[in-house]
Design a protein around this motif. Structure first.
Motif, mmCIF file in Angstrom:
data_model
loop_
_atom_site.group_PDB
_atom_site.id
_atom_site.type_symbol
_atom_site.label_atom_id
_atom_site.label_comp_id
_atom_site.label_asym_id
_atom_site.label_seq_id
_atom_site.Cartn_x
_atom_site.Cartn_y
_atom_site.Cartn_z
ATOM 1 N N CYS A 32 -4.968 -3.675 -5.014
ATOM 2 C CA CYS A 32 -4.858 -3.141 -3.659
ATOM 3 C C CYS A 32 -3.479 -3.470 -3.104
ATOM 4 O O CYS A 32 -2.755 -4.300 -3.644
ATOM 5 C CB CYS A 32 -5.944 -3.737 -2.769
ATOM 6 S SG CYS A 32 -5.781 -5.514 -2.476
ATOM 7 N N GLY A 33 -3.131 -2.818 -2.005
ATOM 8 C CA GLY A 33 -1.888 -3.131 -1.318
ATOM 9 C C GLY A 33 -1.917 -4.548 -0.778
ATOM 10 O O GLY A 33 -2.985 -5.089 -0.475
ATOM 11 N N SER A 41 0.832 -1.206 0.000
ATOM 12 C CA SER A 41 0.000 0.000 0.000
ATOM 13 C C SER A 41 0.863 1.250 0.000
ATOM 14 O O SER A 41 1.922 1.282 0.628
ATOM 15 C CB SER A 41 -0.892 0.027 1.246
ATOM 16 O OG SER A 41 -1.778 -1.056 1.221
#
Length: 173
Positions: free
Chosen positions: A103-104, A47
């Motif tokens: 997404c992270g 992230s």
């Protein structure tokens, strides 16, 4: 979803402003001449490292939602953006490029571990379609490798298979 190759593509406005426009257009033209119609690029990383910002820079427009240092819910594990080269791109005209932003990889509940469920969902989202290039994104200003980096790299290899590294490029933001 991201694996749907019939997704509608829109003109790739950002191609004209890429410093490497000629090289990219030539590569896409070579792929088109070889019978390919699409190049698929998957972005992975922790992230806040700049995956979405890098997608936006490639696209030349702010389409990917940038959420600096914010862990996404596992419902939003991947988002695909499909663009095609314009008529001014010579033999690459009409060639599609799909960027899959993700997404992270950290677990939102415990930020020092990898979210294997999210990684498995990303793999499921792209399952069945060839990934031509993986961009593993990390920050240039973070000059040390921490245990989470090693864990992330191992997890990617475990989920996508060891051959994933043959088509992975390290992108430093």
């Amino acid at each position: 979803g991201p694996a749907d190759d019939s997704a509608i593509s829109t003109p790739w406005a950002g191609l004209a402003s890429l410093p490497e426009r000629e090289e990219v257009t030539e590569l896409l033209g070579d792929l088109a001449a070889a019978g390919r119609s699409q190049l698929t690029v998957l972005l992975l990383g922790k992230s806040g490292v700049g995956k979405s910002s890098l997608v936006n820079a490639f696209l030349g427009e702010a389409l990917a939602r940038v959420m600096a240092f914010k862990l996404q819910a596992d419902t939003d594990t991947s988002t695909a953006f499909v663009k095609h080269a314009g008529d001014d791109a010579g033999r690459a005209a009409g060639f599609r490029v799909k960027f899959i932003d993700t997404c992270g990889l950290e677990d939102p509940e415990a930020g020092d571990t990898i979210n294997y469920a999210a990684l498995a969902k990303i793999a499921g989202d792209v399952g069945g379609q060839p990934i031509d290039v993986v961009l593993y994104v990390d920050r240039l200003d973070l000059y040390r490798v921490d245990p989470l980096d090693r864990t992330a790299l191992r997890a990617i290899g475990n989920v996508f298979g060891g051959s994933v590294w043959k088509r992975t490029v390290l992108a430093l933001t």
